[in-house]
Each structure stands twice: as structure tokens, then as C-alpha cells.
Design a protein around this motif. Structure first.
Motif, PDB file in Angstrom:
ATOM      1  N   ARG A 262       0.829  -1.198   0.000  1.00  0.00           N
ATOM      2  CA  ARG A 262       0.000   0.000   0.000  1.00  0.00           C
ATOM      3  C   ARG A 262       0.872   1.259   0.000  1.00  0.00           C
ATOM      4  N   LEU A 263       1.852   1.302   0.889  1.00  0.00           N
ATOM      5  CA  LEU A 263       2.711   2.479   0.958  1.00  0.00           C
ATOM      6  C   LEU A 263       3.507   2.641  -0.338  1.00  0.00           C
ATOM      7  N   ALA A 264       4.000   1.525  -0.874  1.00  0.00           N
ATOM      8  CA  ALA A 264       4.783   1.587  -2.114  1.00  0.00           C
ATOM      9  C   ALA A 264       3.954   2.140  -3.266  1.00  0.00           C
ATOM     10  N   GLU A 265       2.709   1.703  -3.379  1.00  0.00           N
ATOM     11  CA  GLU A 265       1.855   2.173  -4.465  1.00  0.00           C
ATOM     12  C   GLU A 265       1.512   3.656  -4.315  1.00  0.00           C
ATOM     13  N   LEU A 266       1.248   4.087  -3.086  1.00  0.00           N
ATOM     14  CA  LEU A 266       0.971   5.509  -2.861  1.00  0.00           C
ATOM     15  C   LEU A 266       2.198   6.360  -3.186  1.00  0.00           C
ATOM     16  N   ALA A 267       3.379   5.890  -2.781  1.00  0.00           N
ATOM     17  CA  ALA A 267       4.608   6.625  -3.078  1.00  0.00           C
ATOM     18  C   ALA A 267       4.841   6.699  -4.587  1.00  0.00           C
ATOM     19  N   HIS A 268       4.569   5.612  -5.280  1.00  0.00           N
ATOM     20  CA  HIS A 268       4.733   5.588  -6.729  1.00  0.00           C
ATOM     21  C   HIS A 268       3.780   6.588  -7.396  1.00  0.00           C
ATOM     22  N   TRP A 269       2.531   6.610  -6.934  1.00  0.00           N
ATOM     23  CA  TRP A 269       1.537   7.530  -7.505  1.00  0.00           C
ATOM     24  C   TRP A 269       1.951   8.978  -7.286  1.00  0.00           C
ATOM     25  N   LEU A 270       2.337   9.326  -6.055  1.00  0.00           N
ATOM     26  CA  LEU A 270       2.745  10.691  -5.747  1.00  0.00           C
ATOM     27  C   LEU A 270       3.977  11.103  -6.547  1.00  0.00           C
ATOM     28  N   ALA A 271       4.973  10.204  -6.582  1.00  0.00           N
ATOM     29  CA  ALA A 271       6.206  10.529  -7.301  1.00  0.00           C
ATOM     30  C   ALA A 271       5.930  10.740  -8.783  1.00  0.00           C
ATOM     31  N   GLN A 366       2.042   8.776   5.828  1.00  0.00           N
ATOM     32  CA  GLN A 366       0.899   9.349   6.542  1.00  0.00           C
ATOM     33  C   GLN A 366      -0.422   8.920   5.898  1.00  0.00           C
ATOM     34  N   ALA A 367      -0.398   8.724   4.579  1.00  0.00           N
ATOM     35  CA  ALA A 367      -1.628   8.393   3.862  1.00  0.00           C
ATOM     36  C   ALA A 367      -1.964   6.906   3.926  1.00  0.00           C
ATOM     37  N   ALA A 368      -0.952   6.067   4.007  1.00  0.00           N
ATOM     38  CA  ALA A 368      -1.165   4.625   3.890  1.00  0.00           C
ATOM     39  C   ALA A 368      -2.131   4.042   4.921  1.00  0.00           C
ATOM     40  N   PRO A 369      -2.096   4.476   6.195  1.00  0.00           N
ATOM     41  CA  PRO A 369      -3.003   3.860   7.181  1.00  0.00           C
ATOM     42  C   PRO A 369      -4.468   4.254   7.025  1.00  0.00           C
ATOM     43  N   LEU A 370      -4.773   5.280   6.228  1.00  0.00           N
ATOM     44  CA  LEU A 370      -6.148   5.747   6.111  1.00  0.00           C
ATOM     45  C   LEU A 370      -6.976   4.765   5.293  1.00  0.00           C
ATOM     46  N   ASP A 371      -8.164   4.464   5.766  1.00  0.00           N
ATOM     47  CA  ASP A 371      -9.005   3.512   5.051  1.00  0.00           C
ATOM     48  C   ASP A 371      -9.875   4.231   4.026  1.00  0.00           C
ATOM     49  N   ALA A 372     -10.691   3.450   3.323  1.00  0.00           N
ATOM     50  CA  ALA A 372     -11.464   3.985   2.207  1.00  0.00           C
ATOM     51  C   ALA A 372     -12.447   5.074   2.628  1.00  0.00           C
ATOM     52  N   GLY A 373     -12.875   5.077   3.895  1.00  0.00           N
ATOM     53  CA  GLY A 373     -13.858   6.051   4.333  1.00  0.00           C
ATOM     54  C   GLY A 373     -13.269   7.340   4.860  1.00  0.00           C
ATOM     55  N   GLN A 374     -11.957   7.432   4.930  1.00  0.00           N
ATOM     56  CA  GLN A 374     -11.322   8.630   5.479  1.00  0.00           C
ATOM     57  C   GLN A 374     -10.837   9.552   4.367  1.00  0.00           C
ATOM     58  N   SER A 375     -10.873  10.823   4.642  1.00  0.00           N
ATOM     59  CA  SER A 375     -10.448  11.812   3.659  1.00  0.00           C
ATOM     60  C   SER A 375      -8.939  12.026   3.744  1.00  0.00           C
ATOM     61  N   PHE A 376      -8.329  12.213   2.567  1.00  0.00           N
ATOM     62  CA  PHE A 376      -6.900  12.547   2.515  1.00  0.00           C
ATOM     63  C   PHE A 376      -6.667  14.050   2.629  1.00  0.00           C
ATOM     64  N   ALA A 377      -7.730  14.841   2.532  1.00  0.00           N
ATOM     65  CA  ALA A 377      -7.584  16.293   2.503  1.00  0.00           C
ATOM     66  C   ALA A 377      -6.816  16.859   3.697  1.00  0.00           C
ATOM     67  N   PRO A 378      -7.041  16.379   4.939  1.00  0.00           N
ATOM     68  CA  PRO A 378      -6.294  16.945   6.072  1.00  0.00           C
ATOM     69  C   PRO A 378      -4.780  16.807   5.955  1.00  0.00           C
ATOM     70  N   LEU A 379      -4.313  15.883   5.107  1.00  0.00           N
ATOM     71  CA  LEU A 379      -2.864  15.724   4.945  1.00  0.00           C
ATOM     72  C   LEU A 379      -2.224  16.945   4.291  1.00  0.00           C
TER      73      LEU A 379
END
Length: 405
Positions: A262-271, A366-379
Motif C-alpha cells: 500500500r505504501l509503495a503504491e501511494l509513493a509511486h503515484w505521488l512521485a 501518513q496516507a497509507a493507514p487511512l481507510d477507504a472512508g477517510q479523507s486525505f484532505a487533512p494531509l
């Protein structure tokens, strides 16, 4: 083991650590009780032979100092009957090199990169009598040894993480008549932290080092080539503990693998969105919990030797020992410093100037632990997001679930 069985002594002469480790594993797979001596130069091999005669020599033609051909010549001068088995492994497959070795009758003349399965078959022929089977149960724990003591002692020699089950299945498919290409290997192996880490380490070894260091699976595969990469993967799969079979440890392993992915995929997307090095970010994210997985494998050994293990002990061990295990592995395998620094950024940002990749890894954590129902906006208020100039709307586009690339 019956007294009539003789433990064979096998001397390996190979300067490249990763090739030597692979050969050691193949020997153990053929004969688990073998007394293996691995050395990186010819003079040391010759000295060991004079101290105690081995039952098998496996030597690289280009061994530093006294080369493999000269060692074979010296062994044949002894006129042992029957001749001492000697496997000569070499990159020299030209006619003149073969002609030079032929009169000395090597038991096997194997071209690098050798076929690991063929070498394993030859080893069994030399080290086992027809119909002979040798079993090697795990040794019992030292009396009164605690789990913490066991883990402290095992940390510096831990073999690493277990492999994903899909890697074992893939290896069975890939060792068929059709040779896979490098893109297929990357597609099949890219989710596995252990295989990724060890192929990167092998690609950066002195024997393979050419140009800049490898920091991703794709770079490592292209430097090592298909055959050598498959050999190293097979060697890992043959290791004891390469699969988790304890239900408690398997459940923990599946969770950690999922978190790493999960963390690897998020990092790949952001990068990818920010023009940073997406492959390096993916690799660092995938490897950030390598220590946790290596610890699970060591705990499996502990349990297999008769040590007690419950959920509370598992959680305590992960909390106390996972980070030191990971640090020890990354250092011992000499993973590139830049990659280790990116992994460290998952946990905290150091002082000084931050690379985009380090900020990406820190934000992905910071984003990886958030589940599908949580917003990423506060990050958007997080330090890494501010430094990357990411607003709430952009962060809300982060993928909610891990997608296989």
C-alpha cells in the motif's frame, strides 16, 4: 543420523558473495548436513584442502590469487583414487579454455550464469548415495534462553524475509522450456520485498558493479540478466523458512506485506505526479518493513525449535526487534545509501535539505493507514505536503486501494 553416514566437506571458492551464497544454498538443499567452507580467494581454498581433504570442490575459474584451473591442476597432482569431485564454474566458455581444462577432467564444467537446477542435480549425484536420504531437524534451543536473547543473537545473521507464496508459484512456471524476458520477471517479482532487496544487493556487488548503483528491481534485473536473477530467486525459495507456515505468523506476514504494498503504491503515484523518481520511491516503500518480515521468519525458527509464541509475544517482539532487524539487514546487504535514506524518510525526516523522493515517502507513510472512508484532505497541512505544494484537492485523488501495477 547413523554413524555410518559421513558428513561431506564441501569447499566453495567464489569471490562474489551472492553467487557463493547461492551455491551454499544449493549444497544445503542437496545435503543439509554438509560441512560447507566458502572462501573468496584461491590461496585460502588450497590451504583448506591441505588442512582436511574435502569430498567436493566447487571453484570459479577466475578466483583471485590461485585461479580455479590452477587449483584443479594441483588437486589432480595428488592422484587421489577415485579422483576428487571438482566442479569448475566459469565465464570462459571459449574453445581454448575448455581445451585447457579437459585433460584435468573436471567433474563438471559449468558456464556462468549456471543453471541452478542442473547444479542441484549434479550435487545430489555427488553428495548422496543412490536411495540415500538425510534429514536435518532444527536444533533445540539453549537451556533457559529467552525469546529476547534468541532474537538479539539471531539479528546479525538473519536470512531475511520469507517470500510471498506467489513467488514460489511463479518460479515453478518460469523454470520451464520458455525463457521469460526481463519485463515478465519484473511484473511477477515486483511485489516481493525479500526478492527485490536481494536482487538489488546482488546487482550492486563488486562482481556486478558497473556504472551507478541499482536502486530498483528493474535496474537490478537488467544488470543481472534473466538466468542469474532466476538462479538467485530459486536459491531464496530453497532456503529453510522461505515460506511462513505458522498460522499466527502467516496472518501477521500477510498484513505487513499488504501495508508495504500500500505504501509503495501511494509513493509511486505521488512521485509520478510530481516528476520524482517513482521506481525508487516504490522500492523504498516496499522495503520499509523488511525487518518486520525478517523477524517473523526468525520467530518461525524459534517456534520450530520448541519456543513458546503467542500473540502478545509476537506484538512485543515486533515492537522491540523489527527496526534493528531491518537496519542490520540493509547494512549487511550493502543496499545503496540513497535507498536506505529513502526508507528512513518513511519514519521521519532528518534535518537539512529534503529531496522530493524523501518528502514523497514521508507523506505516503501518513496516507497509507487511512481507510477507504477517510479523507486525505487533512494531509495538506502535513509538513511534507506543504513542501511538495500539494493541496487538498490533489490529495483527494490518491488511490484508495492498492492497485497492482
Amino acid at each position: 543420523m547413523p554413524q555410518s553416514q559421513r558428513v561431506p566437506r564441501v569447499i566453495i571458492g567464489e569471490a562474489d558473495r551472492w553467487t557463493a551464497d547461492l551455491i551454499c544454498q544449493l549444497v544445503r538443499s542437496a545435503r543439509c548436513d554438509a560441512d560447507i567452507v566458502a572462501l573468496g580467494d584461491g590461496a585460502s581454498v588450497l590451504q583448506q584442502c591441505r588442512q582436511a581433504s574435502p569430498q567436493l570442490l566447487i571453484v570459479d575459474f577466475g578466483l583471485p590469487g590461485i585461479g580455479g584451473l590452477d587449483l584443479l591442476r594441483e588437486v589432480r597432482r595428488q592422484k587421489a583414487q577415485p579422483p576428487l569431485p571438482f566442479f569448475l564454474i566459469t565465464e570462459k566458455i571459449d574453445a581454448s579454455s575448455v581445451r585447457a581444462a579437459a585433460p584435468l577432467a573436471p567433474t563438471a564444467y559449468l558456464a556462468k550464469p549456471f543453471d541452478a537446477e542442473d547444479l542441484l542435480r549434479r550435487l545430489r549425484q555427488v553428495l548422496l548415495q543412490p536411495g540415500e536420504e538425510v534429514s536435518c531437524p532444527l536444533p533445540e534451543l539453549a537451556p533457559q534462553e529467552s525469546l529476547d536473547q534468541y532474537l538479539d543473537k539471531a539479528r546479525e545473521t538473519a536470512a531475511g524475509a520469507p517470500l510471498l507464496n506467489q513467488v514460489h508459484e511463479t518460479l515453478e512456471l518460469l523454470h520451464g522450456p520458455a525463457t521469460p524476458d526481463l519485463d515478465e520477471l519484473e511484473r511477477r517479482f515486483h511485489n516481493d520485498p525479500q526478492l527485490t532487496a536481494q536482487l538489488i544487493a546482488a546487482a550492486n556487488s563488486a562482481a556486478e558493479h558497473r556504472g551507478s548503483g541499482c536502486q530498483s528491481l528493474a535496474q537490478a534485473l537488467h544488470r543481472l540478466g534473466t538466468k542469474h536473477s532466476l538462479n538467485l530467486a530459486l536459491g531464496l525459495a530453497l532456503q529453510r523458512g522461505a515460506s511462513l507456515d505458522d498460522p499466527l505468523l502467516m496472518a501477521a506476514g500477510l498484513k505487513i506485506w499488504a501495508q508495504s504494498q500500500r505504501l509503495a503504491e501511494l509513493a509511486h503515484w505521488l512521485a509520478s505526479r510530481l516528476g520524482a523518481d517513482a521506481e525508487r520511491c516504490f522500492t523504498a516503500g516496499l522495503l520499509h518493513r523488511l525487518g518486520d518480515l525478517a523477524l517473523l521468519r526468525t520467530l518461525q525458527d524459534w517456534h520450530g525449535r520448541g519456543g513458546a509464541l503467542d500473540e502478545a509475544q509476537l506484538e512485543a517482539a515486533l515492537h522491540k526487534h523489527a527496526a534493528p532487524f531491518g537496519s542490520a539487514l540493509r547494512t549487511r546487504w550493502r543496499l545503496p545509501l540513497e535507498l536506505r535514506q529513502l526508507i528512513a524518510a518513511v519514519y521521519q525526516l532528518g534535518s537539512g535539505v529534503y529531496s522530493r523522493e524523501a518528502l514523497v515517502l514521508n507523506l505516503a507513510a501518513q496516507a497509507a493507514p487511512l481507510d477507504a472512508g477517510q479523507s486525505f484532505a487533512p494531509l495538506a497541512e502535513h509538513k511534507s505536503a506543504r513542501m511538495l505544494h500539494l493541496d487538498a484537492a490533489t490529495l483527494e485523488q490518491l488511490p484508495r486501494l492498492t492497485d497492482v501495477r
